[in-house]
Structure formats: structure tokens, C-alpha cells
Design a protein around this motif. Structure first.
Motif, PDB file in Angstrom:
ATOM      1  N   LEU A  63       0.832  -1.210   0.000  1.00 17.70           N
ATOM      2  CA  LEU A  63       0.000   0.000   0.000  1.00 17.70           C
ATOM      3  C   LEU A  63       0.868   1.262   0.000  1.00 17.70           C
ATOM      4  CD1 LEU A  63      -2.819  -0.924   2.561  1.00 17.70           C
ATOM      5  CD2 LEU A  63      -2.988  -0.871   0.053  1.00 17.70           C
ATOM      6  N   ALA A  64       1.916   1.275   0.816  1.00 23.18           N
ATOM      7  CA  ALA A  64       2.800   2.445   0.879  1.00 23.18           C
ATOM      8  C   ALA A  64       3.479   2.664  -0.471  1.00 23.18           C
ATOM      9  CB  ALA A  64       3.836   2.269   1.987  1.00 23.18           C
ATOM     10  N   LEU A  65       3.952   1.588  -1.093  1.00 22.38           N
ATOM     11  CA  LEU A  65       4.587   1.705  -2.407  1.00 22.38           C
ATOM     12  C   LEU A  65       3.612   2.312  -3.411  1.00 22.38           C
ATOM     13  CD1 LEU A  65       6.970   1.068  -4.331  1.00 22.38           C
ATOM     14  CD2 LEU A  65       5.915  -1.186  -4.676  1.00 22.38           C
ATOM     15  N   LEU A  66       2.382   1.833  -3.426  1.00 21.51           N
ATOM     16  CA  LEU A  66       1.386   2.359  -4.355  1.00 21.51           C
ATOM     17  C   LEU A  66       1.060   3.825  -4.055  1.00 21.51           C
ATOM     18  CD1 LEU A  66      -1.014  -0.703  -4.575  1.00 21.51           C
ATOM     19  CD2 LEU A  66       0.608   0.098  -6.326  1.00 21.51           C
ATOM     20  N   SER A  67       1.122   4.204  -2.788  1.00 16.85           N
ATOM     21  CA  SER A  67       0.833   5.597  -2.438  1.00 16.85           C
ATOM     22  C   SER A  67       1.889   6.549  -2.970  1.00 16.85           C
ATOM     23  CB  SER A  67       0.683   5.757  -0.915  1.00 16.85           C
ATOM     24  OG  SER A  67       1.937   5.749  -0.271  1.00 16.85           O
ATOM     25  N   PHE A  68       3.095   6.025  -3.244  1.00 14.88           N
ATOM     26  CA  PHE A  68       4.183   6.850  -3.778  1.00 14.88           C
ATOM     27  C   PHE A  68       4.236   6.839  -5.304  1.00 14.88           C
ATOM     28  CE2 PHE A  68       6.329   5.543   0.371  1.00 14.88           C
ATOM     29  CZ  PHE A  68       5.943   6.703   1.020  1.00 14.88           C
ATOM     30  N   ALA A  69       3.485   5.963  -5.939  1.00 16.90           N
ATOM     31  CA  ALA A  69       3.530   5.826  -7.401  1.00 16.90           C
ATOM     32  C   ALA A  69       3.014   7.104  -8.059  1.00 16.90           C
ATOM     33  CB  ALA A  69       2.704   4.619  -7.848  1.00 16.90           C
ATOM     34  N   ARG A  70       3.790   7.618  -8.992  1.00 21.52           N
ATOM     35  CA  ARG A  70       3.430   8.883  -9.661  1.00 21.52           C
ATOM     36  C   ARG A  70       2.088   8.816 -10.362  1.00 21.52           C
ATOM     37  NH1 ARG A  70       9.396  10.039 -11.726  1.00 21.52           N
ATOM     38  NH2 ARG A  70       9.228   7.821 -12.003  1.00 21.52           N
ATOM     39  N   GLY A  71       1.843   7.764 -11.084  1.00 20.00           N
ATOM     40  CA  GLY A  71       0.594   7.657 -11.827  1.00 20.00           C
ATOM     41  C   GLY A  71      -0.549   7.078 -11.020  1.00 20.00           C
ATOM     42  N   GLY A  72      -0.308   6.790  -9.761  1.00 19.59           N
ATOM     43  CA  GLY A  72      -1.362   6.238  -8.922  1.00 19.59           C
ATOM     44  C   GLY A  72      -1.486   4.728  -9.009  1.00 19.59           C
ATOM     45  N   SER A  73      -0.697   4.115  -9.898  1.00 20.36           N
ATOM     46  CA  SER A  73      -0.728   2.658 -10.002  1.00 20.36           C
ATOM     47  C   SER A  73       0.628   2.176 -10.494  1.00 20.36           C
ATOM     48  CB  SER A  73      -1.835   2.203 -10.957  1.00 20.36           C
ATOM     49  OG  SER A  73      -1.584   2.679 -12.260  1.00 20.36           O
ATOM     50  N   LEU A  74       0.848   0.881 -10.360  1.00 15.51           N
ATOM     51  CA  LEU A  74       2.090   0.248 -10.807  1.00 15.51           C
ATOM     52  C   LEU A  74       1.774  -1.095 -11.439  1.00 15.51           C
ATOM     53  CD1 LEU A  74       4.498   0.610  -7.731  1.00 15.51           C
ATOM     54  CD2 LEU A  74       4.781   1.692  -9.970  1.00 15.51           C
ATOM     55  N   PRO A  75       2.578  -1.515 -12.418  1.00 13.19           N
ATOM     56  CA  PRO A  75       2.459  -2.901 -12.876  1.00 13.19           C
ATOM     57  C   PRO A  75       2.801  -3.845 -11.723  1.00 13.19           C
ATOM     58  CG  PRO A  75       3.755  -1.590 -14.423  1.00 13.19           C
ATOM     59  CD  PRO A  75       3.566  -0.759 -13.191  1.00 13.19           C
ATOM     60  N   MET A  76       2.116  -4.955 -11.645  1.00 12.16           N
ATOM     61  CA  MET A  76       2.386  -5.913 -10.573  1.00 12.16           C
ATOM     62  C   MET A  76       3.839  -6.355 -10.594  1.00 12.16           C
ATOM     63  SD  MET A  76      -1.159  -8.067 -10.165  1.00 12.16           S
ATOM     64  CE  MET A  76      -0.513  -9.097  -8.888  1.00 12.16           C
ATOM     65  N   SER A  77       4.418  -6.536 -11.775  1.00 13.59           N
ATOM     66  CA  SER A  77       5.818  -6.977 -11.862  1.00 13.59           C
ATOM     67  C   SER A  77       6.770  -5.920 -11.299  1.00 13.59           C
ATOM     68  CB  SER A  77       6.190  -7.302 -13.307  1.00 13.59           C
ATOM     69  OG  SER A  77       6.013  -6.153 -14.125  1.00 13.59           O
ATOM     70  N   ARG A  78       6.442  -4.655 -11.500  1.00  8.25           N
ATOM     71  CA  ARG A  78       7.281  -3.564 -10.970  1.00  8.25           C
ATOM     72  C   ARG A  78       7.168  -3.522  -9.446  1.00  8.25           C
ATOM     73  NH1 ARG A  78      11.688  -0.826 -11.010  1.00  8.25           N
ATOM     74  NH2 ARG A  78      11.508   1.383 -10.581  1.00  8.25           N
ATOM     75  N   ALA A  79       5.969  -3.717  -8.915  1.00  2.82           N
ATOM     76  CA  ALA A  79       5.787  -3.756  -7.460  1.00  2.82           C
ATOM     77  C   ALA A  79       6.596  -4.896  -6.858  1.00  2.82           C
ATOM     78  CB  ALA A  79       4.308  -3.898  -7.113  1.00  2.82           C
ATOM     79  N   SER A  80       6.581  -6.044  -7.508  1.00  2.00           N
ATOM     80  CA  SER A  80       7.352  -7.192  -7.038  1.00  2.00           C
ATOM     81  C   SER A  80       8.836  -6.863  -6.997  1.00  2.00           C
ATOM     82  CB  SER A  80       7.099  -8.387  -7.958  1.00  2.00           C
ATOM     83  OG  SER A  80       7.928  -9.468  -7.619  1.00  2.00           O
ATOM     84  N   ALA A  81       9.346  -6.231  -8.058  1.00  2.00           N
ATOM     85  CA  ALA A  81      10.764  -5.882  -8.118  1.00  2.00           C
ATOM     86  C   ALA A  81      11.130  -4.858  -7.042  1.00  2.00           C
ATOM     87  CB  ALA A  81      11.115  -5.339  -9.503  1.00  2.00           C
TER      88      ALA A  81
END
Length: 169
Positions: A63-81
């Protein structure tokens, strides 16, 4: 938490290592064991703070990672990395967070093979409250001095770099 022990069991383990002829690795064993025990203590503190929010630390991190994402979302693979966890772990966390209405999956606009994950309004509000609690109850009272913190960042960062965790200098 249990009552404090009268003696440091890691120091005792170090003495045992030395008595058994492993003196050349006794100090590194004690340091590594102390790091592992410290991780357990810190994780228990964090989990206690996150429990009222219905979060584990792994789900909070997402959740914290997604809250920092510029576009408001991330690819699942990028979140994993970025979280340095196996894609299956992210999928499991997303499943639970989606069931709770905190994140939503959506197709990538230009890559049909990619799924985006983004915070819902409820997820954004929850991560804001959970972060405030962690900042106040754990991070502001870490148990480390300011000098300790800077030394730990340096020592552990150097270790992680040498272990191949990241490459920048």
C-alpha cells in the motif's frame, strides 16, 4: 513480550562458539544472530501497530509503495521488483487487499500482458492512517540513537550492495 532474560543469549552463544574452537567465526555468528533477533523485535512492534488497521507489514509495504507511485498505479511486476519479493507474494497480497477494497486491478493501457494495481480511495486513506501510526509509534521511537541509525544505514547498505541487492554507489 516476554520478560527480559538475565543474560544476553547471543553473547553466550558467541562464548560457546569460541569454546568449541570456532573463534574465527564467533563474532560474525553473533552479529548475524543479533541482526536476525533485532528483525524479529522490530517486526513484532510494526505488526502490533498495524494490527488495528487489519494489515500485515507485507500488505502495508505494498500500500505504501502504491501511495508513492506517480501515476497512482504500478504494474504488478514492478511492485514485485521494488518490494524485492516473488511475484506470487505480490499476487497474494493484492488478492487480500482487493478483497478488502483497498486496491484495484486494471489492464495496462498499452501492454495487454500487464496488470496494473492501484489504490482505491479507501486504500489511500488507510495507508495514510497506518503510516502516521508507524511514524509515531515505531519510527520516531526506534530504540536507536541518531548516530546508530546513520551507522546502521551505512553498514547494512554496504552489506546489501556487496550481496548484489543493488548497484548504485
Amino acid at each position: 513480550m516476554a520478560s527480559p532474560l538475565p543474560r544476553d543469549p547471543i553473547a553466550e552463544a558467541r562464548r560457546n562458539w569460541e569454546r568449541h574452537g570456532w573463534g574465527d567465526v564467533a563474532a560474525p555468528m553473533a552479529a548475524i544472530t543479533a541482526i536476525m533477533r533485532t528483525q524479529q523485535i522490530l517486526l513484532a512492534r510494526i505488526e502490533e501497530v498495524l494490527k488495528p488497521f487489519g494489515l500485515t507489514f507485507a500488505r502495508y509495504e505494498l500500500l505504501a509503495l502504491l501511495s508513492f507511485a506517480r501515476g497512482g498505479s504500478l504494474p504488478m511486476s514492478r511492485a514485485s521488483a521494488l518490494l524485492q519479493v516473488h511475484p506470487t507474494s505480490v499476487t497474494n497480497a493484492v488478492d487480500r487487499l482487493e478483497q478488502a477494497g483497498l486496491v484495484a486491478r486494471s489492464p495496462h493501457p498499452t501492454d495487454g500482458r500487464t496488470t496494473l494495481i492501484g489504490l482505491t480511495a479507501a486504500g489511500r486513506a488507510l495507508v495514510r492512517r497506518a503510516t502516521a501510526a508507524l511514524n509515531a509509534e515505531v519510527f520516531a521511537h526506534s530504540g536507536f540513537t541518531d548516530d546508530d541509525v546513520e551507522q546502521l544505514i551505512s553498514v547494512l547498505g554496504g552489506f546489501r550492495r556487496r550481496a548484489g541487492d543493488f548497484t548504485d554507489p
